[in-house]
Design a protein around this motif. Sequence first.
Motif, mmCIF file in Angstrom:
data_model
loop_
_atom_site.group_PDB
_atom_site.id
_atom_site.type_symbol
_atom_site.label_atom_id
_atom_site.label_comp_id
_atom_site.label_asym_id
_atom_site.label_seq_id
_atom_site.Cartn_x
_atom_site.Cartn_y
_atom_site.Cartn_z
ATOM 1 N N SER A 131 0.814 -1.223 0.000
ATOM 2 C CA SER A 131 0.000 0.000 0.000
ATOM 3 C C SER A 131 0.844 1.268 0.000
ATOM 4 N N GLY A 132 2.147 1.118 0.239
ATOM 5 C CA GLY A 132 3.026 2.285 0.291
ATOM 6 C C GLY A 132 3.102 2.925 1.662
ATOM 7 N N GLN A 133 2.481 2.312 2.672
ATOM 8 C CA GLN A 133 2.533 2.846 4.032
ATOM 9 C C GLN A 133 3.935 2.783 4.614
ATOM 10 N N THR A 134 4.749 1.869 4.122
ATOM 11 C CA THR A 134 6.128 1.754 4.588
ATOM 12 C C THR A 134 7.031 1.375 3.413
ATOM 13 N N THR A 135 8.286 1.724 3.570
ATOM 14 C CA THR A 135 9.315 1.277 2.625
ATOM 15 C C THR A 135 10.417 0.541 3.392
ATOM 16 N N ASP A 136 10.236 0.366 4.698
ATOM 17 C CA ASP A 136 11.205 -0.345 5.529
ATOM 18 C C ASP A 136 11.178 -1.835 5.217
ATOM 19 N N ARG A 137 12.359 -2.439 5.256
ATOM 20 C CA ARG A 137 12.523 -3.876 5.057
ATOM 21 C C ARG A 137 11.707 -4.384 3.868
ATOM 22 N N PRO A 138 12.028 -3.935 2.655
ATOM 23 C CA PRO A 138 11.233 -4.310 1.483
ATOM 24 C C PRO A 138 11.578 -5.664 0.865
ATOM 25 N N HIS A 139 12.709 -6.254 1.261
ATOM 26 C CA HIS A 139 13.176 -7.491 0.631
ATOM 27 C C HIS A 139 12.824 -8.705 1.488
ATOM 28 N N ILE A 140 12.746 -9.855 0.844
ATOM 29 C CA ILE A 140 12.294 -11.085 1.506
ATOM 30 C C ILE A 140 13.446 -12.062 1.663
ATOM 31 N N LEU A 141 13.469 -12.718 2.824
ATOM 32 C CA LEU A 141 14.447 -13.782 3.064
ATOM 33 C C LEU A 141 13.760 -14.938 3.754
ATOM 34 N N GLY A 142 14.360 -16.094 3.636
ATOM 35 C CA GLY A 142 13.827 -17.278 4.295
ATOM 36 C C GLY A 142 14.675 -18.485 3.944
ATOM 37 N N ARG A 143 14.282 -19.624 4.491
ATOM 38 C CA ARG A 143 14.981 -20.878 4.207
ATOM 39 C C ARG A 143 14.257 -21.640 3.097
ATOM 40 N N ILE A 144 15.042 -22.067 2.142
ATOM 41 C CA ILE A 144 14.518 -22.809 0.995
ATOM 42 C C ILE A 144 14.149 -24.229 1.404
ATOM 43 N N LYS A 145 13.000 -24.665 0.926
ATOM 44 C CA LYS A 145 12.589 -26.069 0.995
ATOM 45 C C LYS A 145 12.710 -26.607 -0.426
ATOM 46 N N HIS A 146 13.341 -27.743 -0.572
ATOM 47 C CA HIS A 146 13.654 -28.302 -1.888
ATOM 48 C C HIS A 146 12.504 -29.125 -2.469
ATOM 49 N N ASN A 147 11.331 -28.528 -2.535
ATOM 50 C CA ASN A 147 10.205 -29.168 -3.202
ATOM 51 C C ASN A 147 9.195 -28.101 -3.609
ATOM 52 N N THR A 148 8.338 -28.468 -4.521
ATOM 53 C CA THR A 148 7.332 -27.552 -5.031
ATOM 54 C C THR A 148 6.201 -27.408 -4.024
ATOM 55 N N ALA A 149 5.702 -26.193 -3.884
ATOM 56 C CA ALA A 149 4.529 -25.942 -3.044
ATOM 57 C C ALA A 149 3.322 -25.763 -3.958
ATOM 58 N N SER A 150 2.161 -26.176 -3.506
ATOM 59 C CA SER A 150 0.947 -26.094 -4.335
ATOM 60 C C SER A 150 0.647 -24.662 -4.770
#
Length: 151
Positions: free
Chosen positions: A69-88
């Motif tokens: 919505s543009g209410q924030t520009t803080d922490r715009p990038h995504i991180l996480g741990r990869i799971k080695h399989n396809t998600a639905s």
Amino acid sequence: MHRTFKAAIGALASVAMIALTSAPAYAVSTAPAKDSAPAYFVMTDYTRNEFVVKLDKPADIEHARELLSGQTTDRPHILGRIKHNTASYNPRWSYHLAPETIGFFDVAIEVCDATIPYVEDYLDEAGGAFLPGNVWCDWSSRLVREVPAPQ
């Protein structure tokens, strides 16, 4: 000797990044609220490929909606741990991010940076020297829209 010292510092930095990104400091809880439904968001990067992430923590869902919505520009990038399989909810890719590990960031170290298709192309190497600990932090990632839950 100098080269060995630089390699040791690099390894320590990698371990520190993995430790720091495994549980985002801003999150009150890493468990989803029992009464809240997960939300799904499309992210992209400079390759313009799209990747769907499932968020199940209310604070992350709220942050994602504020980014869109543009209410924030803080922490715009995504991180996480990869799971080695396809998600639905993300059928195009052979991997997905474990929802309980997803967080947002402003800056991160280079060892976890890769584009969406690069991760796909080198998925068999992820978790070793490439994306240690399966932590992925695409520096050019950004959310582009929220999508309905899959049926």
